[in-house]
Design an enzyme around this catalytic site. Structure first.
Site, short mmCIF file in Angstrom:
data_model
loop_
_atom_site.label_atom_id
_atom_site.label_comp_id
_atom_site.label_asym_id
_atom_site.label_seq_id
_atom_site.Cartn_x
_atom_site.Cartn_y
_atom_site.Cartn_z
N LYS A 24 0.83 -1.20 0.00
CA LYS A 24 0.00 0.00 0.00
C LYS A 24 0.87 1.26 0.00
O LYS A 24 0.68 2.16 -0.83
CB LYS A 24 -0.92 -0.01 1.23
N ARG A 93 -2.91 3.12 8.65
CA ARG A 93 -3.29 1.94 7.89
C ARG A 93 -2.15 0.91 7.84
O ARG A 93 -0.99 1.30 7.65
CB ARG A 93 -3.65 2.33 6.45
N GLY A 102 -7.73 -7.69 4.83
CA GLY A 102 -8.60 -7.76 6.00
C GLY A 102 -7.97 -8.40 7.21
O GLY A 102 -8.64 -8.60 8.23
N MET A 104 -5.23 -7.34 8.98
CA MET A 104 -4.64 -6.46 9.98
C MET A 104 -5.50 -5.21 10.19
O MET A 104 -6.54 -5.04 9.57
CB MET A 104 -3.21 -6.11 9.57
N ARG A 333 -3.16 -1.07 -6.89
CA ARG A 333 -2.20 -2.19 -7.01
C ARG A 333 -2.52 -2.94 -8.29
O ARG A 333 -3.62 -2.79 -8.85
CB ARG A 333 -2.29 -3.13 -5.81
N HIS A 451 -4.87 -34.73 5.06
CA HIS A 451 -4.81 -36.04 4.41
C HIS A 451 -5.65 -36.05 3.14
O HIS A 451 -5.20 -36.47 2.08
CB HIS A 451 -5.31 -37.11 5.40
N ARG A 568 5.90 -46.74 -21.37
CA ARG A 568 6.04 -47.90 -20.49
C ARG A 568 5.55 -49.14 -21.23
O ARG A 568 4.55 -49.06 -21.95
CB ARG A 568 5.22 -47.72 -19.22
N ARG A 623 10.61 -47.70 -22.78
CA ARG A 623 11.30 -48.26 -21.61
C ARG A 623 11.05 -49.76 -21.53
O ARG A 623 9.89 -50.19 -21.56
CB ARG A 623 10.81 -47.60 -20.33
N GLU A 746 17.53 -42.99 -12.26
CA GLU A 746 16.47 -42.94 -11.25
C GLU A 746 16.93 -43.49 -9.91
O GLU A 746 16.13 -43.68 -9.01
CB GLU A 746 15.23 -43.69 -11.76
N SER A 765 17.47 -40.28 -19.24
CA SER A 765 16.17 -39.71 -18.88
C SER A 765 16.02 -39.86 -17.37
O SER A 765 16.04 -40.98 -16.84
CB SER A 765 15.05 -40.44 -19.62
N GLY A 767 14.35 -40.35 -14.09
CA GLY A 767 13.09 -40.83 -13.54
C GLY A 767 12.97 -40.25 -12.14
O GLY A 767 13.40 -40.87 -11.17
N THR A 768 12.40 -39.07 -12.07
CA THR A 768 12.45 -38.35 -10.79
C THR A 768 11.48 -38.93 -9.76
O THR A 768 11.61 -38.64 -8.58
CB THR A 768 12.18 -36.85 -10.99
N ASN A 769 10.51 -39.75 -10.18
CA ASN A 769 9.65 -40.40 -9.18
C ASN A 769 10.49 -41.35 -8.33
O ASN A 769 10.54 -41.24 -7.11
CB ASN A 769 8.52 -41.19 -9.84
N ASP A 770 11.14 -42.29 -8.99
CA ASP A 770 11.96 -43.25 -8.25
C ASP A 770 13.16 -42.56 -7.60
O ASP A 770 13.57 -42.94 -6.50
CB ASP A 770 12.43 -44.38 -9.17
N CYS A 832 11.47 -37.80 -17.19
CA CYS A 832 10.18 -38.41 -17.49
C CYS A 832 9.41 -38.74 -16.22
O CYS A 832 8.44 -39.46 -16.26
CB CYS A 832 10.34 -39.65 -18.37
N TYR A 852 14.86 -31.83 -22.66
CA TYR A 852 13.40 -31.90 -22.74
C TYR A 852 12.80 -32.37 -21.43
O TYR A 852 13.49 -32.94 -20.59
CB TYR A 852 12.95 -32.82 -23.88
#
Lengths: 879, 879
Positions: A24, A93, A102, A104, A333, A451, A568, A623, A746, A765, A767-770, A832, A852
């Site tokens: 502000k 203010r 809202g 403060m 703003r 959860h 896969r 794969r 991976e 490649s 495998g960022t999950n594993d 991937c 990629y």
């Protein structure tokens, strides 16, 4: 040492100083600098607030600096605080760097006391207004500064109205108001200070303190804002919108924040202050009405709005007051907007020559594009619908179904073909089956990290949580008088958090239709189209799809996928083909093994022909089979239980024996991936042969198939070398030439030894999950339900590492890429894992120099957009 | 460019050149340099061999260099190759850098032909000897160079003996021998070259080729020798031990290689060549007999042996020949010895002032010490015992039991209290239960990396494998005529590979008795004692024990443990206490939970009091509970099956529900370690309280307990911070002071973010078991049986990464240590995985700068010794 500077005049700052002056204060300074009609004032910095919060007392230099600025303000206004004839009034203010609407406090009319109230009456020529203003100050001071309950004040006001037989407080006489001031002062325990400088000092401290109210802390936790930033405090000369018919107050937008449509939008309330708008005492009128009421102010406002939009080069939202015909700007703003508006405004600003195409890409996000791609409730129907409650938008989508209140019923009803929404106070791991069975999940407790929220997002299931107006019982929920019983139909919007009674029609996304290649007449689609075209020109990284079927491949291509990054092959062993694999697993002789392999080969070849044809001319990374073999066999416990009560057949006995033999304590850490290829002779060769034959077939038909063979779960170059030799020789024998053979990275060990692995890999490649699972040492299946909620609540994660790339996993990706390229500078490197479709992760992958990303077909447009934004971001940083 | 030099005269080289000249060539040169009586000759380098093997033909420079050296040799000897009057004869001997006894070829008597045989007859005055030598050359040439079968030659010799009516070939007349030469030449297809230089060239190539015979390749694979090293070839002037009674040949040791006893040991065979000793035609006599037979040669030999031992400063083994009273040295090397001899010799050499104490430590290994600590068969009994076969010593120990031939029987008999040895052709995962039940495992197939070997070593179970003389049937095995039936008792020695019939008495190790603090009168124990004392002075790293009980702690202390590096607490929840934990798991209310926790606390406190008292004054690192809770509940499948056939009780129903709820796909990657502490309120606090109370109690008794609290499975500093706060406050409330709180580093993420974790950790302990599992992405349980054998066979591992630290896991340990110390330079860092007791790994840990290793109590002496050797090694390298 120089004195710290805690106070800046509006004439001194600018919009780039939001961290110091709050949003502000910075924007008030910016407007002042632009010569717009801003009431004079000054801003106390966030640093002063932090000092105050740290020590519990205002920093010593602050008092003197405020006094100096106040004197300057008095001089500028030609009025003095507390002056009996011509008093200066100020508002105090809050305003943090990040917007906390809202959350403060604000104190208005500071400077009024038993003397100056007469001055204000004379000055304004309106004694009732003056006493009402004083009454409001005492009331606000009592609540905000003294921390008193608001109720006695409200009751006293009500009693006065009854006493004087009026219905509206504007009808109370100045005398009645004066009496009320006395009563309010008593309610404040005579603690209201007559010294206006005392008032000011106390009000400033009260605003500082309001940083740490419970609701402010909760808000920051939910919005993940810095708890230590503190708020700035702006002290502004009061202007009044409640001085008659030629006064008023309003909000305005330079474009429609809901749709992005051009033109001026806003609301105006004549003869009122901002707080009256919030209180909703009277109805506002559209902004255009101001033209009739106060034409000069309206025309000046239009001018100001144009100046602001030109200056900010973006949608601005504005608060203003008209005091006896004179326009005053109280706030501006860059305005919030919906996802659709973001795209339309960005495209329009480009068309109007205000911003470049690159800038336009920085005004939209992949998350916004994702919102536009979900099905949504029909807007007409939403307007008519009965909103039962608004919860937290935890997992996007629009879901309709019969309310059910326990997991077992959800499962049963879903089996019976019913669409259900699982409604629970909160969910726990026992509700997992019900969540899977339901169309959507609704809870009355818990936030974005509960959860229900975490698990639903993991499943891609629509979820509204924390709808705390709902009283959820064992077989119904109530909202006030309304009761929704088991079986009643409700609709939930995971993108907005709204819960509706009844069955709302769901509309598919125009944007998806556009990506599907359908012609759609829509301003939004035109905007998306122009931005996506530019994104594709800008981005460095290519975007591929994770796709296992011809249908997915075709959709991926329509969505702009530049190949398949992960095809896969294990899905190709399911259904009727499971029998062949079972035969392979049960085979005890070489001949039985070959008999089982042969039919699989020709089935696989046909699969590959279809996918390669759908991606003709583009790379398709296939794969080799990855999961442990027992995934293709019956569940061990179920089989054991079913055979416990009767004499099993010979085949069943063999099956049980195989299931027991292949049973693993930790299948994820067992016989899978390249290990299968090394232990089961012929398995990888079968797949390589099917790939080569499919390639051959398509080439003979004049196509240009581009398969790449990917070996999963490699931890050591020796594993890759061994299978590479076998695969390459099969490929060469079929094609008389090579195909690229690469590997998943991976496992931490693969990343660490990437320099060695690169010797035998044509591509990597990640495998960022594993890789996330092994780096953290938890499996997604086991962890998400069991302890992720706790971890998110405790802030151990800011976000699930399966949604957005973890820093340490990122280090391994970065290091693996660098080490691989140390061996082979031209090594093609992609990703991937599911992170390939996550905006934040995409920016990291771009930074690491990946070639990629590959993601689910539906997320390809998001990845295209974010890859472009990443390229621009790194350009800006000079990388 | 300078010509490569492929040939070195014996006078040119030295013992440090074994890689270039082979062990034999280098030591012949060394002896020549020392002025010892070595027949002149020269050595062709291993580089020449590598060139030959690479190109398939001798390098061009080699022929000329050999010719030059041959000429020099002829000049030195005053004889010429092929000379009809006074011929020079040479032997052509193989000799690689690493000893490969009996694996490669040798050709003797090169230089004899139809002409020079007469010269040799004249020279030696023994025509029979000359023709016999020629006969031997033709025969050896046929077999070794021409690759012919040996049988026709042997048959022809037999036929001649019958023809002439003699029983011994020495009785054949020169004429008969001459006829045999003709016959042998015919058997060689007239390919035996008369040109001695042709003979030499062909013999050299034949020795080169013998590098790549199947048996040589197999030997190298088993011994993990470099397959590309190649062999050197020594060409040595022939001397003859078969020229009469004052000639002979023998082997000698400067100390007893079996016991390490001082004095000269060896065997002598009069009137014979080395090959006759190998052939075992006549019995050798003890070396001391030589004094009577050829006193001058004997005294010279004693002198030479003394010179050699002084020079090599170690046990030397020697081959020599006496030719008509003149001693010739044919070979020497630092002799192989048993583990016991290694210790005794090292200590004796120190006592004799020949080597320093530091050098003595470099002459013994932890592996040798480990051998001395296993129980062994009584040596008296071994001497009497019937050896059935000798297999590969795959996993040490001495095991006695009844032979069983299938896993089910092994399990059944073991249940009946019988000691069994599981005998299989080879084992596979189905044999696992049987292996667990058996005292030892014996197989007829497979090497050190076979399933049986790998799994047995993993279990610490005695195993002999690859005893290929055994014919293993379904319920018996046969060795020649001997049949061992199911139930017959056998004894196997996993340290030597010997398989004995019957029940051999097993003796406990004196060395263990010594470590246990018992007084043992033994030269070996004195030697071990003096070396261990010096090791303890030298080593930089401290050695702690992994111990969970008072008994283990006490033993660890006796064995020299300097504290406990890993005290697991989960064992404290087993047995009768399981009920409390079950109650905790089944608890659904806060009160039930507290009721379950309370008794556990006081039980745990008593456990800790015992362990801390046993380690009084030394640090005890107590790891909070780590395994997933379902490990304390019944097996899911078993429970489900048992309840499938009857109506379960309420408790059983609750139990089944809990088991199902807690069931995890991958428990190793699930709710365990710090995650349990974060999710189950009070669990870690209970343990912290028990530790603090135990500490308090002991302090009050005047003891000096030194507990350290270790949090398992931390992946992020946020996890550690959260539990640290809770634990620290419990500790402070009990003790009014802090205890050290640290963490395991056992996940890749923990190592990568060690800089952050160190902020809240008072110490690190690398859990290299789990770190290996997550870095490689395989669990030990699932992997060892399923694919490790394949991996070891294929050379993907040289050794299981669970036995010896993997390089990439090592990188994480190194990096984690450095990053942690980057934050806290004094951070105490140890390791408590099983690698803490592995010699190779200990050297790496020393290199990484760890403060201590922790291992099982039994391996503490090994770790003490290897830590000292590591310190010396790094000193040497200048680290």
């Amino acid at each position: 040492m120089e004195q710290p500077r805690y106070v800046f005049d509006f004439a001194e700052g600018g919009k780039e100083q939001a961290e110091l002056l709050g949003g502000k204060g910075a924007n008030l300074a910016e407007m002042t600098r632009l010569g717009l009609p801003v009431p004079p004032g000054f801003t106390i910095t966030t640093q002063a607030c932090r000092e105050y919060l740290r020590t519990g007392t205002p920093p010593p230099e602050l008092t003197a600096q405020v006094a100096d600025h106040l004197t300057a303000l008095e001089k500028k206004m030609g009025r003095e605080l507390g002056d009996t004839a011509n008093p200066l009034l100020v508002s105090v203010r809050s305003g943090a760097a990040a917007s906390m609407p809202g959350m403060m406090e604000t104190v208005l009319n500071v400077g009024l006391n038993d003397e100056s109230v007469h001055g204000l009456a004379a000055q304004s020529g309106d004694a009732r207004f003056a006493w009402d203003s004083y009454r409001r100050l005492v009331q606000m001071f009592g609540k905000t500064v003294l921390g008193l309950s608001g109720e006695p004040f409200d009751e006293a006001l009500e009693a006065a109205k009854i006493r004087y037989g009026v219905t509206n407080d504007t009808e109370l006489s100045p005398e009645a108001m004066s009496d009320l001031v006395d009563e309010f002062k008593k309610l404040s325990g005579d603690a209201f200070p007559q010294d206006p400088r005392e008032q000011l000092k106390a009000a400033i401290s009260a605003v500082f303190n309001s940083w740490n109210t419970e609701r402010a802390k909760t808000y920051r936790r939910i919005e993940r804002l810095d708890d230590n930033a503190g708020t700035a405090v702006s002290v502004v000369a009061m202007v009044f919108g409640n001085l008659g018919a030629d006064s008023g107050t309003g909000v305005a937008f330079t474009r429609d924040p809901a749709t992005g449509e051009s033109g001026n939008y806003g609301d105006y309330l004549a003869n009122a202050q901002g707080e009256d708008v919030v209180a909703g005492i009277r109805n506002t009128v559209p902004l255009t009405e101001l033209e009739k009421l106060v034409p000069s102010a309206y025309h000046e406002l239009r001018q100001v709005m144009s100046t602001l939009e030109q200056h900010y080069r973006d949608l601005c939202d504005i608060e203003f007051t008209v005091e006896r015909g004179k326009l005053w700007m109280l706030q501006t703003r860059v305005g919030k907007r919906t996802a659709a508006a973001a795209f339309r405004i960005a495209a329009a600003l480009v068309a109007e020559g205000m911003i470049t195409q690159d800038e336009a890409l920085c005004r939209v996000t992949g998350a916004q594009l994702a919102q536009l791609m979900f099905p949504h409730f029909d807007p007409e129907a939403v307007r008519e619908a009965r909103v039962l409650a608004n919860g937290i938008a935890a997992s996007p989508g629009a879901a309709v179904g019969q309310a059910v209140f326990d997991s077992a019923t959800a499962v049963q009803w879903a089996k019976d073909g019913k669409a259900v929404i699982l409604v629970r106070r909160e969910t726990n791991p026992d509700d997992l089956d019900g969540m899977i069975a339901a169309n959507g999940v609704l809870t009355s407790r818990g936030g974005k990290t509960s959860h229900a929220a975490v698990v639903a997002r993991g499943m891609g299931k629509t979820c509204v949580c924390g709808a705390d107006k709902l009283t959820v019982g064992p077989d119904q929920f109530a909202v006030g008088d309304i009761v929704v019983k088991q079986g009643d139909v409700i609709s939930i919007d995971g993108g907005t958090g709204a819960v509706y009674a009844g069955d709302l029609p769901v509309a598919d996304s125009d944007v998806v239709a556009y990506f599907e290649g359908k012609h759609v007449e829509s301003q939004l689609v035109s905007a998306v189209d122009s931005l996506m075209r530019h994104a594709d020109e800008v981005r460095r990284m290519r975007v591929r799809a994770n796709a296992d079927t011809e249908q997915d491949a075709a959709r991926a291509r329509r969505f702009g996928g530049q190949g398949i990054g992960l095809c896969r092959t294990e899905h190709m062993f399911l259904g009727e083909r499971r029998a062949h694999l079972e035969q392979l697993i049960l085979a005890r002789t070489e001949q039985e093994r070959l008999q089982a392999l042969e039919p699989l080969r020709s089935l696989q070849r046909d699969d590959f022909v279809e996918i390669l044809r759908a991606m003709d001319g583009l790379p398709v990374t296939i794969r080799l089979i990855d999961p442990p073999l027992h995934e293709f066999l019956p569940d061990r416990t179920e089989l054991a239980v079913s055979l416990a009560t009767r004499e099993p057949s010979v085949r069943e006995k063999a099956l049980l024996e195989a299931v027991n033999r292949l049973h693993e304590q930790n299948p994820m850490l067992g016989l899978r991936g390249v290990r299968l290829g090394l232990v089961i002779p012929g398995l990888f060769e079968l797949q390589a042969q099917a790939i080569a034959e499919a390639t051959n077939e398509l080439r003979e038909q004049g196509h240009d198939p581009q398969p790449e063979i990917m070996v999963p779960l490699v931890g050591s170059v020796a594993e890759l070398s061994a299978v590479r030799t076998d695969i390459a020789s099969v490929v060469r024998s079929v094609l008389g030439a090579d195909l690229p053979i690469g590997t998943m990275i991976e496992l931490p060990r693969a990343a660490l030894t990437a320099d060695q692995i690169a010797v035998d890999a044509d591509f990597f490649s990640f495998g960022t999950n594993d890789l996330t699972q092994t780096t953290w040492g938890f499996s997604r299946d086991d962890a998400e339900g069991a302890f992720f909620v706790e971890y998110l609540e405790r802030g151990i994660f800011q976000v699930s590492p399966f949604e957005s790339l973890d820093s340490a996993v990122g280090e391994l990706v970065h290091l693996g890429t660098d080490r691989g390229r140390g061996t082979k500078p031209d090594l093609k490197v992609g990703v991937c894992g599911e992170h390939g479709g996550d905006p934040d992760s995409i920016h990291l992958f771009d930074q690491y120099g990946l070639d990629y990303v590959s993601c689910s077909p539906f997320r390809i447009p998001i990845a295209r957009l974010e890859a472009a934004r990443a390229t621009l971001g790194h350009k800006k940083r000079g990388d």
